[in-house]
Write an enzyme that holds these catalytic residues in place. Structure first.
Site, PDB file in Angstrom:
ATOM      1  N   ALA A   1       0.830  -1.212   0.000  1.00 26.12           N
ATOM      2  CA  ALA A   1       0.000   0.000   0.000  1.00 26.12           C
ATOM      3  C   ALA A   1       0.857   1.251   0.000  1.00 26.12           C
ATOM      4  CB  ALA A   1      -0.921   0.017   1.225  1.00 26.12           C
ATOM      5  N   CYS A   2       0.395   2.266  -0.720  1.00 28.76           N
ATOM      6  CA  CYS A   2       1.035   3.580  -0.692  1.00 28.76           C
ATOM      7  C   CYS A   2      -0.052   4.639  -0.631  1.00 28.76           C
ATOM      8  CB  CYS A   2       1.963   3.786  -1.887  1.00 28.76           C
ATOM      9  SG  CYS A   2       1.138   3.961  -3.478  1.00 28.76           S
ATOM     10  N   ASP A   3       0.324   5.872  -0.749  1.00 25.89           N
ATOM     11  CA  ASP A   3      -0.617   6.976  -0.579  1.00 25.89           C
ATOM     12  C   ASP A   3      -1.722   6.934  -1.619  1.00 25.89           C
ATOM     13  OD1 ASP A   3      -1.448   9.182   0.878  1.00 25.89           O
ATOM     14  OD2 ASP A   3      -0.506  10.576  -0.501  1.00 25.89           O
TER      15      ASP A   3
END
Length: 481
Positions: free
Chosen positions: A397-399
């Site tokens: 997951a990232c922004d």
């Protein structure tokens, strides 16, 4: 001092969370922005292949389609499909109640619509008679959507309309006085703090789209997306760097300049904090070049790849845009080279692991996080759980869920496949973490937010997207189980 240090991470996390919500409404719809940009680039009178009939698509898309998509997505982020429908209904009021593209209005009304219907559903949850569920659910959503649409038409639309004109006047003032390059003095440091999506998609893209509607292009699309500063920095590491940093720089250049994932160069900046001056200088020089050449893009270039930048460049701007990117790269390279040749990194020059420790210190992280990333203790500090043989899904997951997470998931997926493990590896944004994720990998600066979103999963922090030892550690651990 300790109290101040403890408040800093929470403030940073709040800012990142706000930026994530803003970009979370834009990023899923970037494809629609690109579709509008391509139609604009090709079919308007000054486009590559002018076509009066197809050019009629431009105004309805930017006036209705894009704001409605943003409002729908904003409502969905808050309360699923019901929130999305009410958010879209509320957004139409702000669209009709204004004379400019309502991206900002959609970012307000979409989440507000989702929030309002969520509260109404809570109110009636235990009060609906049997057999009346569908009737009450449908009418409550309709009534809330209608009320918010009217509210937006009379109040939010005119207010945002005035604010948009004020912001546009400020931008035009900066452009007309050749002051717009100064924006990069703030943009580049903010990017390194992982606020790039908040700045690019939350602020510059909506303002740029409004400007592009009237002018056919906007320089604002280039301020954050310009790949030149990062390219120059990484090139300097390739030429003058040492150790792992120099060896990994060529791969990072490909990912950053061609792939458009700017996050890849952030640890390289923090390896030598003075290098923030290099990317700032490159950004200012590039934007100044764009300004004096009067160039811009038709729509957002996302990701910030040179290919995406070229694709969104109108015919009259493509040469000037290329020159500006090269100028930014050259200035960033020269300043980086000067800093690297005249200063010494006392904390193990060229060591990306040391750089991520600096990142923790600069951003006010607790020292225990660093210990969690230095070896076998990582699992314990990030919530190690028993039963690893039952792991079915790993989520990176990232922004925004489209940049660094996609790259990390691709690398990890290949390792899992080679190890012949029956484990799904996927990527998403932190806001959309699935409930069935067994293991969540994030950049160490985003792990706290991921833990809040999915506290029962095992969380692993990653420092270097391109070559993290955590990938092999996790795969070996799963194989041994």
């Amino acid at each position: 001092m300790s109290e101040v240090a403890q408040t800093r991470p929470s403030v940073r996390v709040r800012v990142q969370r706000l930026g994530s919500h803003l970009s979370g409404m834009i990023m899923p719809n970037i494809g629609a922005f690109i579709a509008w940009g391509l139609i604009t680039a090709f079919f308007i009178p000054t486009g590559w292949t002018p076509n009066a009939d197809l050019a009629k698509l431009v105004t309805p898309m930017i006036t209705y389609l894009l704001p409605l998509l943003i409002g729908y997505t904003g409502g969905k982020l808050v309360y699923g499909d019901r929130g999305a429908v009410v958010g879209a209904a509320a957004t139409i009021g702000v669209i009709v109640g204004s004379s400019v593209p309502m991206f900002l209005g959609a970012m307000i009304m979409g989440p507000l619509g989702g929030y309002c219907i969520k509260q109404v559903d809570k109110l009636f949850k235990e009060r609906i008679p049997n057999g009346f569920e569908m009737l009450i659910n449908n009418f409550s959503a309709g009534i809330v959507g209608a009320a918010l649409g009217i509210f937006a038409f009379f109040l939010i639309g005119p207010a945002v309309n005035s604010l948009s004109h004020w912001l546009a006047s400020g931008v035009n003032f900066l452009i007309s006085h050749n002051l717009i390059p100064l924006a990069n003095i703030f943009i580049e440091p903010a990017k390194v703090l992982f606020l790039n999506n908040a700045i690019g998609n939350g602020i510059l893209v909506p303002l740029g789209a409004e400007q592009a509607k009237t002018a056919g292009k906007s320089i604002l699309f280039l301020l954050e997306a310009n790949p030149g500063p990062g390219f120059g920095l990484l090139l300097a590491y390739w030429v003058f760097g040492k150790g792992n940093a120099r060896q990994s720089a060529p791969g990072a250049i490909i990912i950053q300049f061609l792939g458009g994932i700017h996050e890849i160069y952030f640890p390289y900046v923090l390896m030598r904090p003075l290098l923030i001056l290099a990317v700032m200088a490159g950004g200012v020089a590039g934007t100044f070049t764009f300004s004096i050449l009067h160039v811009g893009l038709n729509a957002a270039a996302s990701p910030g790849s040179i290919f995406a930048v070229w694709a969104m460049s109108p015919k009259s701007s493509i040469l000037g845009v290329t020159i500006g990117v090269l100028v930014a790269a050259a200035v960033s390279f020269l300043v980086s080279a000067l800093i690297m040749k005249t200063t010494k990194d006392k904390s193990a020059e060229g060591d990306l692991t040391a750089a991520t420790s600096k990142m923790e210190e600069m951003k006010g992280k607790k020292s225990s996080v660093a210990g969690a990333l230095t070896g076998a203790g990582a699992a314990e500090a990030t919530g190690h759980i028993a039963g690893l043989d039952q792991v079915n899904k790993i989520v990176f997951a990232c922004d925004a869920g489209m940049g660094s997470s996609a790259m990390g998931a691709s690398i990890l997926r290949n390792k899992v496949k080679k190890a012949d493990l029956d484990v799904e590896v996927t990527n998403t944004s932190i806001n959309n973490l699935p409930a069935d994720a067994d293991i969540v990998l994030t950049h160490k600066d985003l792990t706290d937010r991921a833990k809040v979103k999915l506290p029962n999963a095992r969380h692993i922090s990653v420092e270097n997207f391109l070559n993290s030892p955590k990938y092999d550690e996790l795969v070996n651990e799963l194989k041994n189980k």
